[in-house]
Design an enzyme around this catalytic site. Structure first.
Site, PDB file in Angstrom:
ATOM      1  N   LYS A   9       0.837  -1.214   0.000  1.00  0.00           N
ATOM      2  CA  LYS A   9       0.000   0.000   0.000  1.00  0.00           C
ATOM      3  C   LYS A   9       0.867   1.257   0.000  1.00  0.00           C
ATOM      4  CE  LYS A   9      -1.914  -1.165   3.964  1.00  0.00           C
ATOM      5  NZ  LYS A   9      -1.443  -2.494   4.353  1.00  0.00           N
ATOM      6  N   ARG A  84      -9.202   0.915   8.683  1.00  0.00           N
ATOM      7  CA  ARG A  84      -8.749  -0.443   8.990  1.00  0.00           C
ATOM      8  C   ARG A  84      -9.774  -1.212   9.814  1.00  0.00           C
ATOM      9  NH1 ARG A  84      -2.881   0.386   8.355  1.00  0.00           N
ATOM     10  NH2 ARG A  84      -1.770  -1.575   8.569  1.00  0.00           N
ATOM     11  N   ARG A 123      12.068  -6.335   4.960  1.00  0.00           N
ATOM     12  CA  ARG A 123      12.112  -4.917   5.313  1.00  0.00           C
ATOM     13  C   ARG A 123      12.641  -4.739   6.736  1.00  0.00           C
ATOM     14  NH1 ARG A 123       6.704  -1.388   4.989  1.00  0.00           N
ATOM     15  NH2 ARG A 123       6.150  -2.633   6.803  1.00  0.00           N
ATOM     16  N   ARG A 129      11.929  -1.111  12.227  1.00  0.00           N
ATOM     17  CA  ARG A 129      10.564  -1.213  12.753  1.00  0.00           C
ATOM     18  C   ARG A 129      10.411  -2.497  13.563  1.00  0.00           C
ATOM     19  NH1 ARG A 129       5.983   0.201   8.297  1.00  0.00           N
ATOM     20  NH2 ARG A 129       4.807  -1.136   9.712  1.00  0.00           N
ATOM     21  N   ARG A 141      -0.082  -9.428  13.204  1.00  0.00           N
ATOM     22  CA  ARG A 141      -0.615  -8.329  12.366  1.00  0.00           C
ATOM     23  C   ARG A 141      -1.540  -8.891  11.290  1.00  0.00           C
ATOM     24  NH1 ARG A 141       4.781  -5.548  10.526  1.00  0.00           N
ATOM     25  NH2 ARG A 141       3.432  -4.231   9.245  1.00  0.00           N
TER      26      ARG A 141
HETATM   27  P1  B4P Z   1       4.622  -1.523   2.095  1.00  0.00           P
HETATM   28  O1  B4P Z   1       4.219  -0.842   0.840  1.00  0.00           O
HETATM   29  O2  B4P Z   1       5.398  -0.696   3.057  1.00  0.00           O
HETATM   30  O3  B4P Z   1       3.442  -2.182   2.894  1.00  0.00           O
HETATM   31  P2  B4P Z   1       2.159  -1.619   3.583  1.00  0.00           P
HETATM   32  O4  B4P Z   1       1.068  -2.431   2.990  1.00  0.00           O
HETATM   33  O5  B4P Z   1       2.058  -0.134   3.439  1.00  0.00           O
HETATM   34  O6  B4P Z   1       2.490  -1.942   5.145  1.00  0.00           O
HETATM   35  P3  B4P Z   1       1.982  -1.905   6.630  1.00  0.00           P
HETATM   36  O7  B4P Z   1       0.605  -2.477   6.732  1.00  0.00           O
HETATM   37  O8  B4P Z   1       3.074  -2.582   7.364  1.00  0.00           O
HETATM   38  O9  B4P Z   1       1.991  -0.479   7.203  1.00  0.00           O
HETATM   39  P4  B4P Z   1       1.231   0.591   8.064  1.00  0.00           P
HETATM   40  O10 B4P Z   1       2.280   1.606   8.256  1.00  0.00           O
HETATM   41  O11 B4P Z   1      -0.031   0.982   7.379  1.00  0.00           O
HETATM   42  O12 B4P Z   1       5.455  -2.808   1.637  1.00  0.00           O
HETATM   43  C1  B4P Z   1       6.052  -3.717   2.542  1.00  0.00           C
HETATM   44  C2  B4P Z   1       7.355  -4.242   1.978  1.00  0.00           C
HETATM   45  O13 B4P Z   1       7.120  -4.965   0.758  1.00  0.00           O
HETATM   46  C3  B4P Z   1       8.361  -3.148   1.626  1.00  0.00           C
HETATM   47  O14 B4P Z   1       9.627  -3.554   2.054  1.00  0.00           O
HETATM   48  C4  B4P Z   1       8.306  -3.048   0.100  1.00  0.00           C
HETATM   49  O15 B4P Z   1       9.528  -2.642  -0.462  1.00  0.00           O
HETATM   50  C5  B4P Z   1       7.952  -4.470  -0.286  1.00  0.00           C
HETATM   51  N1  B4P Z   1       7.174  -4.537  -1.536  1.00  0.00           N
HETATM   52  C6  B4P Z   1       6.190  -3.689  -1.917  1.00  0.00           C
HETATM   53  N2  B4P Z   1       5.679  -4.058  -3.123  1.00  0.00           N
HETATM   54  C7  B4P Z   1       6.372  -5.190  -3.500  1.00  0.00           C
HETATM   55  C8  B4P Z   1       6.301  -6.063  -4.652  1.00  0.00           C
HETATM   56  N3  B4P Z   1       5.444  -5.856  -5.661  1.00  0.00           N
HETATM   57  N4  B4P Z   1       7.147  -7.128  -4.684  1.00  0.00           N
HETATM   58  C9  B4P Z   1       8.031  -7.362  -3.677  1.00  0.00           C
HETATM   59  N5  B4P Z   1       8.137  -6.564  -2.558  1.00  0.00           N
HETATM   60  C10 B4P Z   1       7.317  -5.495  -2.484  1.00  0.00           C
HETATM   61  O16 B4P Z   1       0.796  -0.031   9.505  1.00  0.00           O
HETATM   62  C11 B4P Z   1       1.663  -0.246  10.609  1.00  0.00           C
HETATM   63  C12 B4P Z   1       0.890  -0.335  11.951  1.00  0.00           C
HETATM   64  O17 B4P Z   1       0.292   0.957  12.279  1.00  0.00           O
HETATM   65  C13 B4P Z   1      -0.311  -1.284  12.037  1.00  0.00           C
HETATM   66  O18 B4P Z   1       0.085  -2.609  12.322  1.00  0.00           O
HETATM   67  C14 B4P Z   1      -1.127  -0.652  13.204  1.00  0.00           C
HETATM   68  O19 B4P Z   1      -0.616  -0.988  14.478  1.00  0.00           O
HETATM   69  C15 B4P Z   1      -0.951   0.827  12.999  1.00  0.00           C
HETATM   70  N6  B4P Z   1      -2.038   1.459  12.207  1.00  0.00           N
HETATM   71  C16 B4P Z   1      -1.871   2.074  10.987  1.00  0.00           C
HETATM   72  N7  B4P Z   1      -3.061   2.521  10.524  1.00  0.00           N
HETATM   73  C17 B4P Z   1      -3.998   2.186  11.459  1.00  0.00           C
HETATM   74  C18 B4P Z   1      -5.416   2.363  11.520  1.00  0.00           C
HETATM   75  N8  B4P Z   1      -6.103   2.974  10.532  1.00  0.00           N
HETATM   76  N9  B4P Z   1      -6.093   1.891  12.615  1.00  0.00           N
HETATM   77  C19 B4P Z   1      -5.426   1.270  13.607  1.00  0.00           C
HETATM   78  N10 B4P Z   1      -4.074   1.067  13.607  1.00  0.00           N
HETATM   79  C20 B4P Z   1      -3.355   1.510  12.533  1.00  0.00           C
END
Ligand code: B4P
Length: 185
Positions: A9, A84, A123, A129, A141
């Site tokens: 995302k 979420r 990552r 993190r 998670r």
């Molecule tokens: P990202 O792109 O970073 O993944 P994400 O889906 O954004 O991650 P996440 O769910 O962890 O984050 P958030 O900060 O929202 O990609 C992950 C990895 O994959 C990277 O290393 C990237 O390079 C790699 N990658 C990407 N695309 C790829 C591909 N096509 N092929 C191979 N590799 C690839 O959440 C973190 C925490 O914050 C949650 O657990 C929660 O505690 C809290 N939180 C956030 N929003 C919240 C909400 N609305 N309500 C309650 N808690 C919340």
């Protein structure tokens, strides 16, 4: 942008804001910003995030509301990692309706659990993190996602706003599929 932890995302949102000039609202980034600044909210959120749990709905809804008010002239927003829970989705609909606006669509990235775990552990090697460093926390998670976040897809499906995209492949291939969907909005 919707999907399980590690679905890409944040990665895809970064490319979308460059292409479309939208404002990026990532609740994960906003919460990590609070942690870096050492605010009371950040201290509270850190405990939950490090354990792989969601932070309370009221906290993230308040943060989003403030950001919308601070960017009144924006031509659009990408919500990344928000809503979420179904309660967050309902609150967002209400908040946007009060501003005579609405969600155009939800783009869901589909990635299997093994690939998610692999990406997040990778990552975790250099992100610093705590929630990426431990396979047990990563699985927690994913369980939080399945229990509390996956039902949000149905919420938008009922409004005919859900579009699912295969989140496995190169970052550019996936970006191409997403921009194809956005062209229709
Ligand atoms: P990202 O792109 O970073 O993944 P994400 O889906 O954004 O991650 P996440 O769910 O962890 O984050 P958030 O900060 O929202 O990609 C992950 C990895 O994959 C990277 O290393 C990237 O390079 C790699 N990658 C990407 N695309 C790829 C591909 N096509 N092929 C191979 N590799 C690839 O959440 C973190 C925490 O914050 C949650 O657990 C929660 O505690 C809290 N939180 C956030 N929003 C919240 C909400 N609305 N309500 C309650 N808690 C919340």
């Amino acid at each position: 942008m919707f999907g399980p932890p590690g679905a890409g995302k944040g990665t895809q949102s970064q490319k979308l804001i460059e292409k479309y000039g939208l404002i990026h609202l990532s609740t994960g980034d906003l919460l990590r910003g609070e942690i870096t600044q050492g605010t009371a909210l950040g201290l509270e959120a850190k405990k939950l995030m490090d354990e792989g749990l969601l932070v309370p709905d009221a906290v993230v809804i308040g943060m989003i509301s403030n950001k919308l008010d601070a960017n009144k002239s924006a031509k659009g927003f990408i919500f990344d990692g928000f809503p979420r829970t179904v309660a967050q989705a309902a609150a967002l609909d209400e908040l946007l309706a009060s501003k005579s606006s609405q969600i155009s669509g939800m783009i869901a990235l589909e990635v299997n659990d093994d690939e998610l775990e692999h990406r997040l552990l990778l990552r975790g090697k250099d992100s610093g993190r705590a929630d990426d460093a431990n396979p047990g926390i990563i699985r927690k998670r994913i369980k939080e996602y399945n229990d509390k976040t996956a039902p949000v897809a149905d919420f938008y499906k009922k409004q005919n706003k859900l579009k699912s995209i295969n989140g496995i492949g190169s970052i550019d291939e996936i970006f191409g599929a997403i921009t194809g969907v956005i062209a229709a909005y």
